[in-house]
Design an enzyme around this catalytic site. Structure first.
Site, PDB file in Angstrom:
ATOM      1  N   GLU A 184      -8.526  -1.418   6.279  1.00 21.41           N
ATOM      2  CA  GLU A 184      -7.272  -1.560   7.024  1.00 21.41           C
ATOM      3  C   GLU A 184      -7.565  -1.633   8.515  1.00 21.41           C
ATOM      4  O   GLU A 184      -7.019  -2.457   9.238  1.00 21.41           O
ATOM      5  CB  GLU A 184      -6.347  -0.385   6.740  1.00 21.41           C
ATOM      6  CG  GLU A 184      -5.103  -0.374   7.623  1.00 21.41           C
ATOM      7  CD  GLU A 184      -4.139   0.768   7.289  1.00 21.41           C
ATOM      8  OE1 GLU A 184      -2.944   0.512   7.263  1.00 21.41           O
ATOM      9  OE2 GLU A 184      -4.593   1.899   7.050  1.00 21.41           O
ATOM     10  N   GLU A 223      -4.936   9.285  18.201  1.00 20.55           N
ATOM     11  CA  GLU A 223      -5.530  10.624  18.210  1.00 20.55           C
ATOM     12  C   GLU A 223      -6.444  10.794  16.990  1.00 20.55           C
ATOM     13  O   GLU A 223      -7.573  11.297  17.102  1.00 20.55           O
ATOM     14  CB  GLU A 223      -4.439  11.690  18.212  1.00 20.55           C
ATOM     15  CG  GLU A 223      -3.659  11.794  19.523  1.00 20.55           C
ATOM     16  CD  GLU A 223      -2.767  10.583  19.794  1.00 20.55           C
ATOM     17  OE1 GLU A 223      -2.293   9.940  18.823  1.00 20.55           O
ATOM     18  OE2 GLU A 223      -2.550  10.263  20.975  1.00 20.55           O
ATOM     19  N   GLN A 280       0.841  -1.193   0.000  1.00 23.76           N
ATOM     20  CA  GLN A 280       0.000   0.000   0.000  1.00 23.76           C
ATOM     21  C   GLN A 280       0.876   1.243   0.000  1.00 23.76           C
ATOM     22  O   GLN A 280       1.595   1.494   0.966  1.00 23.76           O
ATOM     23  CB  GLN A 280      -0.875  -0.044   1.255  1.00 23.76           C
ATOM     24  CG  GLN A 280      -1.784   1.140   1.443  1.00 23.76           C
ATOM     25  CD  GLN A 280      -2.271   1.216   2.882  1.00 23.76           C
ATOM     26  OE1 GLN A 280      -1.849   0.426   3.721  1.00 23.76           O
ATOM     27  NE2 GLN A 280      -3.139   2.161   3.166  1.00 23.76           N
ATOM     28  N   SER A 308       1.273   6.494   2.567  1.00 24.09           N
ATOM     29  CA  SER A 308       2.043   7.410   3.421  1.00 24.09           C
ATOM     30  C   SER A 308       3.265   7.954   2.713  1.00 24.09           C
ATOM     31  O   SER A 308       3.897   7.255   1.929  1.00 24.09           O
ATOM     32  CB  SER A 308       2.533   6.668   4.668  1.00 24.09           C
ATOM     33  OG  SER A 308       1.450   6.247   5.432  1.00 24.09           O
TER      34      SER A 308
END
Lengths: 392, 386
Positions: free
Chosen positions: A233, A361, A115, A118
């Site tokens: 995911e 977060e 994947q 990022s």
């Protein structure tokens, strides 16, 4: 013969496949191929694409039969492809022949997927990514850098999100592709992490090419496609239901039993708390599987991801505290691609659980905004052209 | 009932939830709660009779031949969640949580059958006189002695006893445990209402001085009936705690969306948002634990019911209390006022956490059942030795 539709029929079908292809003796790819052909790779997929058009929750029945017979779960062999790639291509690729061409070797583990989302400059804010895709003939030319790419060093295909229009606000200028990882323009370098190992990679894309036929969704609609992958995911990362007291909490129990002279009332209470949390988490995964009425992942994926990550860390911290000074004896910071086999390694590795796949977060933001409907944070980048947004 | 996989929800259960939700909205709103908590009995007998008769919500786990709906504890847990969310006042714990299950599990008799039918219909209310602030333990559940056909003893904290039409009593007899029933009006019975921190569920002192009672079960039969009562009450109380936490989450999300400060809804601030996300996580875990306890009571093949109840009690007590405390906090000043309902839930949550035993006591049970009985040959993870 009618195809299986109930849990009992699915179980019978899975037993039959496992009976004909004994996990103990035949190559893994043969067993997985037979499961795929029987529609038992993803029971919620359409018939012909490794499924039977059933409820997603019934897959656990198949997995149970396969693992009881000593076989691996498909997820474990090709996690990114099985858990995230497959649902994305089924939903967004109209060329059914191409989907079938991708899915069978994905299911058998012969073609590993990775994947490419990022980037060094786009972590939590992945929609701000910089890697570009420029149209060229029957395809696109890709330039940029990706990071934290699991399995890139062995992958045949990569799910890539790239920017096709920098003049639009960040979410609207993205397009989603499936890229061939074996071409010369794709360079993979291992990335060493705090455990010493290199489970992940950096991927450099220098004029790499991708066919337009391998685009998923419309040009500019890449974000929506990426969300499908990310939701899956979270389900995939959070969602393996083992037996009671198995997995990480099982390690803590084993360690507790083996160290009677380190047991105190305070540690016992702490372990009882952790066990209760682990068991409730496990049962919640079972419940989510039973109540899933459709094939799409819901909020429980995000809940499980958050809970599982924090629980892992807490359990490994308990293990380190239980061992006391012995926990500090460690000499294995060698670079290796495997995720580590000693307790200390797994303790260090668990630090990443609350970062990878969406930080805790960000997960709490998602639960607050998408599940509870709370208003979002004020943002300064959602309506500005991507190229004008400050980055640092 | 057809065999169903654990956690599956039936259409009937969805309808039940909707019906009870609607009933509570119309007939048991906040104004009603406030009116009833200031009344003599602390609840409305007419409403109670409607809950039992018209809605059948008191006897979901009572077999049809005994005047119930013929469902299971899972159905009754669905009801407990909704009634908890609305803070329904009245002897739910005493009647539905404890007395009815004790009678269901007791041997058949004319007295038992008639009493069960009345309690199920909502025409009479009940309470169980036993040690209700600790997990069930046959040896300590009874603080009352049965001798020569009469009952003597005193228990200081009995929820729902002041307004109960009948008292079931867990007693210690010459040949082991005894389950008896006593009419509150007979000589030798003194029931004294006591000021209760939770005004929506009242506590009374019950004193028995040679009171005459009818024996319903003795020995193993009595033990079985009481054990079933405590287990069921444990699961239903956990479901009530889930209902409370879920309702508070809804209430607080609504407030965080409508309340503006610094030019933004306060729910857009991560400090608030993340606390609400944690509340959601808590509700999900608690709902799982409460349902699992109910399912394990219905089908012990799924899990040891006592362990499942312990997990539920340890989990749900903390979740409901945390949700109530966070609700007060996230509402700011208004959350600390008498006129806002937050304190009513907070008081119920603190009382529920103590009822049937604290989270700590149940964690002790979990530790004893799970940690203290591990096999010697349990796999040990590899530890690096430097």
């Amino acid at each position: 013969m009618t195809p299986p539709s109930t849990a009992a029929e699915v179980e019978t079908a899975a037993r039959e496949v496992v009976g004909r292809h004994d996990p103990g003796t035949v190559p893994r790819a043969e067993l997985f191929g037979a499961l795929y052909d029987a529609g038992l790779a993803w029971v919620h997929h359409p018939v012909g694409l490794g499924g039977l058009g059933l409820s997603r929750g019934l897959q656990t029945v198949v997995d149970g039969v396969v693992t009881d017979a000593g076989g691996d779960r498909m997820f474990a062999v090709n996690p990114i492809g099985y858990g995230m790639g497959a649902p994305t291509v089924v939903e967004y690729c109209a060329d059914r022949e191409l989907v079938a061409r991708w899915l069978r070797p994905l299911a058998t583990g012969e073609e590993i997927w990775c994947q490419l989302f990022s980037e060094p400059g786009a972590g939590s804010d992945v929609a701000g990514l910089t890697t570009s895709a420029v149209p060229d003939g029957d395809g696109w030319v890709i330039n940029g850098q990706k990071v934290w790419t699991t399995l890139a060093h062995v992958a045949r295909w990569g799910m890539l999100v790239a920017r096709t229009d920098p003049d639009l606000p960040k979410h609207r200028g993205l397009t989603y592709f499936v890229i061939d990882m074996t071409q010369p323009g794709v360079e993979v370098r291992p990335l060493r992490q705090m455990t010493g190992q290199a489970e992940f990679n950096e991927v450099y894309l220098h004029d790499a090419r991708v066919l337009d036929a391998h685009r998923l969704g419309d040009v500019g609609a890449g974000w929506r496609v990426a969300i499908t992958t990310l939701m899956n995911e979270r389900t995939a990362i959070g969602g393996v239901t083992g037996r009671r007291s198995s997995g990480v909490i099982g390690e803590a129990l084993g360690l507790w039993r083996a160290n009677p002279d380190r047991q105190t009332a305070v540690l016992r209470d702490r372990l009882a708390r952790l066990w209760t949390r682990a068991e409730t988490h496990r049962l919640t995964l079972v419940r989510a599987g039973r109540t899933a009425t459709e094939g799409r992942p819901g909020p429980e994926g995000s809940v499980s991801k958050l809970v599982g990550a924090e629980l892992n860390q807490d359990v490994y911290e308990f293990c380190m505290d239980l061992l006391g000074p012995d926990a500090l004896l460690y000499d294995d910071y060698e670079i290796r691609p495997d995720p580590g086999s000693t307790l200390q390694q797994r303790f260090l590795r668990s630090r990443a659980n609350t970062i990878e796949g969406g930080t805790s977060e960000v997960m709490r933001n998602i639960l607050g905004e998408r599940v509870l409907g709370l208003p979002g944070e004020p943002r300064s980048d959602s309506d500005r052209p991507w190229k004008e947004v400050p980055r640092g | 009932m057809a065999e169903q996989a654990e956690f599956t929800v039936t259409e009937e259960q969805r309808e039940l939830r909707t019906a009870l939700h609607r009933f509570c909205e119309r007939a048991h709103d906040e104004a009603t709660v406030r009116r009833l908590m200031a009344s003599d009995d602390g609840f409305d007998r007419a409403l109670w009779a409607r809950l039992g008769g018209e809605l059948g919500a008191l006897s979901l786990a009572v077999p049809e031949e005994l005047g119930g709906a013929g469902g299971t504890v899972v159905d009754q847990a669905v009801a407990a969640e909704e009634l908890g969310a609305a803070l329904v006042t009245g002897p739910l714990l005493g009647t539905v949580g404890l007395a009815i299950p004790a009678l269901v599990a007791a041997p058949a008799s004319g007295t038992r059958d008639a009493l069960l039918a009345d309690l199920a219909a909502g025409t009479r209310t009940g309470a169980l006189v036993a040690g209700l602030f600790a997990p069930y333990d046959g040896a300590t559940a009874a603080a009352v002695t049965a001798a020569g056909g009469t009952l003597s003893g005193e228990i200081g904290h009995v929820p729902d006893a002041a307004a109960a039409d009948v008292l079931l009593v867990a007693a210690d007899g010459p040949d082991g445990p005894v389950l008896a029933c006593v009419e509150p009006g007979v000589p030798g019975v003194t029931v004294t209402g006591r000021g209760s921190l939770d005004p929506t569920r009242r506590i009374a002192r019950v004193r028995l001085d040679g009171a005459a009672g009818t024996v319903l079960a003795t020995g193993d039969d009595a033990d079985r009936a009481l054990q079933h009562a405590f287990r069921t009450a444990g699961a239903l109380l956990a479901a009530e705690q889930v209902g409370i936490a879920a309702r508070l989450l809804e209430l607080t999300v609504g407030y965080a969306t409508q309340r503006w400060q610094f030019g933004r809804p306060i729910g857009s601030f991560q400090a608030v948002k993340h606390r609400l996300a944690d509340m959601l996580v808590g509700v999900e875990q608690a709902r799982t634990a409460a349902l699992h306890a109910a399912w394990a009571i219905v089908d012990p093949r799924l899990d040891d019911p006592d362990l499942a109840v312990a997990i539920a009690q340890a989990t749900c007590s903390e979740v409901a209390y945390r949700a109530a405390a966070d609700t007060v906090q996230l509402h700011g000043g208004i959350g600390f006022t008498w006129e806002h309902p937050a304190h009513l839930y907070y008081k119920r949550a603190i009382a529920d956490a103590a009822l049937l035993g604290s989270a700590e006591e149940y964690r002790e049970r979990i530790a004893a059942a799970v940690l203290d009985t591990l096999p010697d040959d349990l796999a040990v993870p590899r530890v690096a030795t430097g």
